[in-house]
Write a protein that holds these residues in place. Structure first.
Motif, PDB file in Angstrom:
ATOM      1  N   ALA A 139       0.808  -1.221   0.000  1.00 34.95           N
ATOM      2  CA  ALA A 139       0.000   0.000   0.000  1.00 34.95           C
ATOM      3  C   ALA A 139       0.843   1.274   0.000  1.00 34.95           C
ATOM      4  N   TYR A 140       1.920   1.293   0.760  1.00 35.73           N
ATOM      5  CA  TYR A 140       2.754   2.494   0.826  1.00 35.73           C
ATOM      6  C   TYR A 140       3.345   2.831  -0.543  1.00 35.73           C
ATOM      7  N   LYS A 141       3.816   1.801  -1.233  1.00 43.35           N
ATOM      8  CA  LYS A 141       4.408   2.026  -2.558  1.00 43.35           C
ATOM      9  C   LYS A 141       3.351   2.474  -3.558  1.00 43.35           C
ATOM     10  N   VAL A 142       2.153   1.887  -3.469  1.00 40.09           N
ATOM     11  CA  VAL A 142       1.069   2.254  -4.383  1.00 40.09           C
ATOM     12  C   VAL A 142       0.674   3.712  -4.178  1.00 40.09           C
ATOM     13  N   ILE A 143       0.481   4.119  -2.930  1.00 39.48           N
ATOM     14  CA  ILE A 143       0.097   5.509  -2.635  1.00 39.48           C
ATOM     15  C   ILE A 143       1.216   6.473  -3.019  1.00 39.48           C
ATOM     16  N   LYS A 144       2.445   6.111  -2.694  1.00 37.61           N
ATOM     17  CA  LYS A 144       3.583   6.988  -2.993  1.00 37.61           C
ATOM     18  C   LYS A 144       3.741   7.209  -4.490  1.00 37.61           C
ATOM     19  N   SER A 236      -7.397   1.554  -5.423  1.00 38.44           N
ATOM     20  CA  SER A 236      -8.599   2.385  -5.469  1.00 38.44           C
ATOM     21  C   SER A 236      -8.434   3.655  -4.647  1.00 38.44           C
ATOM     22  N   VAL A 237      -7.849   3.528  -3.455  1.00 35.88           N
ATOM     23  CA  VAL A 237      -7.634   4.710  -2.605  1.00 35.88           C
ATOM     24  C   VAL A 237      -6.667   5.681  -3.277  1.00 35.88           C
ATOM     25  N   SER A 238      -5.626   5.138  -3.928  1.00 34.56           N
ATOM     26  CA  SER A 238      -4.665   6.014  -4.610  1.00 34.56           C
ATOM     27  C   SER A 238      -5.332   6.785  -5.747  1.00 34.56           C
TER      28      SER A 238
END
Length: 316
Positions: A139-144, A236-238
């Protein structure tokens, strides 16, 4: 009407719309519509494969100078070779949108080589879930990458966007999976949805707080009961954040004077057969790239801060 019949009707409508777009794509732009030239510079991130590569190819087909960028220099060089062998005016520069040093080197090169840019297509993105998987391990990599990478690059490139009568263009590749008010896969917190929907309340701080809350719940394991999207959750959140940022930036950029306008919109390419989906999609890359290219080249540009799919505006 049963669920199966509804799905079949929806499939028929989508196929009909894609056929209509295919016809539209076969009609050449008129002289009046062609506001661009070989001197028009279009930068595409994540351009070495999939939708990004096809966006580069389609833009180059229309006669623009395309700057294809990718994180992996060797992959980018191979992609450029394919396009150049086909006679397209495409150049390459390495760009990792989550690496400040890489961004700074790219900005300096772009300024020295072309004096700026006219079109930015923020296409680079990652997804680690395939099929029915829904892990948030990355998740961190996806959001970043999918949100902060786009935001940081956009902010440093806006000062380099060239003034013109028709306006510069920013196109963000997004997804229906990140819709605030979709019937499926939306966040269940009504108060948060209302805040993110309200342009008077929307801010970078609100977007950042939302992402921080999500990532904190990922860390402590409570995300499954946190009311977040139920499928492709981190992706989806990203994309929800990308959509919100597009609307926010549109409000800020709309204040620019005539001749210095920058039009920013986002679009969903659909479920495309690419490595990002494990090649499980139902759209071709040509279909997936089409709306992004169409938005970048619109002559009578009046829309700003809107969300599109299949050349039609859809709800956030």
């Amino acid at each position: 009407m049963g669920k199966k019949e509804k799905n079949e009707k929806a499939k028929e409508r989508r196929e009909k719309r894609l056929q209509e777009i295919q016809l539209l794509r076969s009609i050449p732009y008129s002289h009046h519509q062609r506001w661009w030239s070989k001197e028009t510079i279009a930068v595409v991130t994540g351009g070495n494969r999939g939708i990004g590569f096809e966006i580069c190819r389609q833009l180059a087909t229309h006669g623009l100078t395309v700057v294809l960028t990718s994180r992996d220099a060797s992959a980018g060089a191979e992609s450029i070779k394919v396009l150049q062998e086909d006679g397209f005016d495409v150049v390459y520069h390495q760009l990792d949108i989550v690496d400040d040093s890489s961004i700074n080197q790219f900005v300096e090169w772009l300024q020295e080589s072309y004096g700026g840019l006219d079109i930015l297509v923020n296409n680079a993105g990652v997804n680690f879930n395939l099929g029915s998987d829904n892990s948030v391990e990355n998740a961190y990599k996806v959001i970043k990458t999918n949100y902060y990478g786009i935001k940081n690059l956009t902010q440093v490139l806006i000062p380099l966007m060239k003034p013109s009568a028709v306006g510069a263009r920013i196109v963000n590749t997004s997804s229906r999976l990140g819709r605030l008010n979709g019937r499926r896969n939306r966040i269940s917190n009504v108060e948060l949805r209302d805040q993110l929907s309200d342009l008077e309340v929307l801010s970078e701080e609100l977007i950042d707080r939302t992402l921080s809350a999500f990532l904190q719940q990922v860390e402590d394991g409570s995300w499954t009961s946190g009311g977040w999207p139920q499928i492709y959750t981190d992706y989806s959140v990203s994309k929800l954040a990308v959509n919100a940022y597009t609307r926010l930036m549109a409000r800020k950029l709309s204040e620019r004077p005539e001749g210095q306008k920058i039009y920013i919109n986002c679009y969903c390419p659909g479920w495309v057969k690419t490595a990002l989906t494990g090649f499980a999609g139902n759209n071709t890359v040509e279909e997936g790239a089409d709306t992004g290219v169409w938005l970048a080249l619109l002559h009578d540009q009046t829309v700003m801060g809107s969300f599109f799919a299949e050349r039609r505006e859809i709800n956030f």
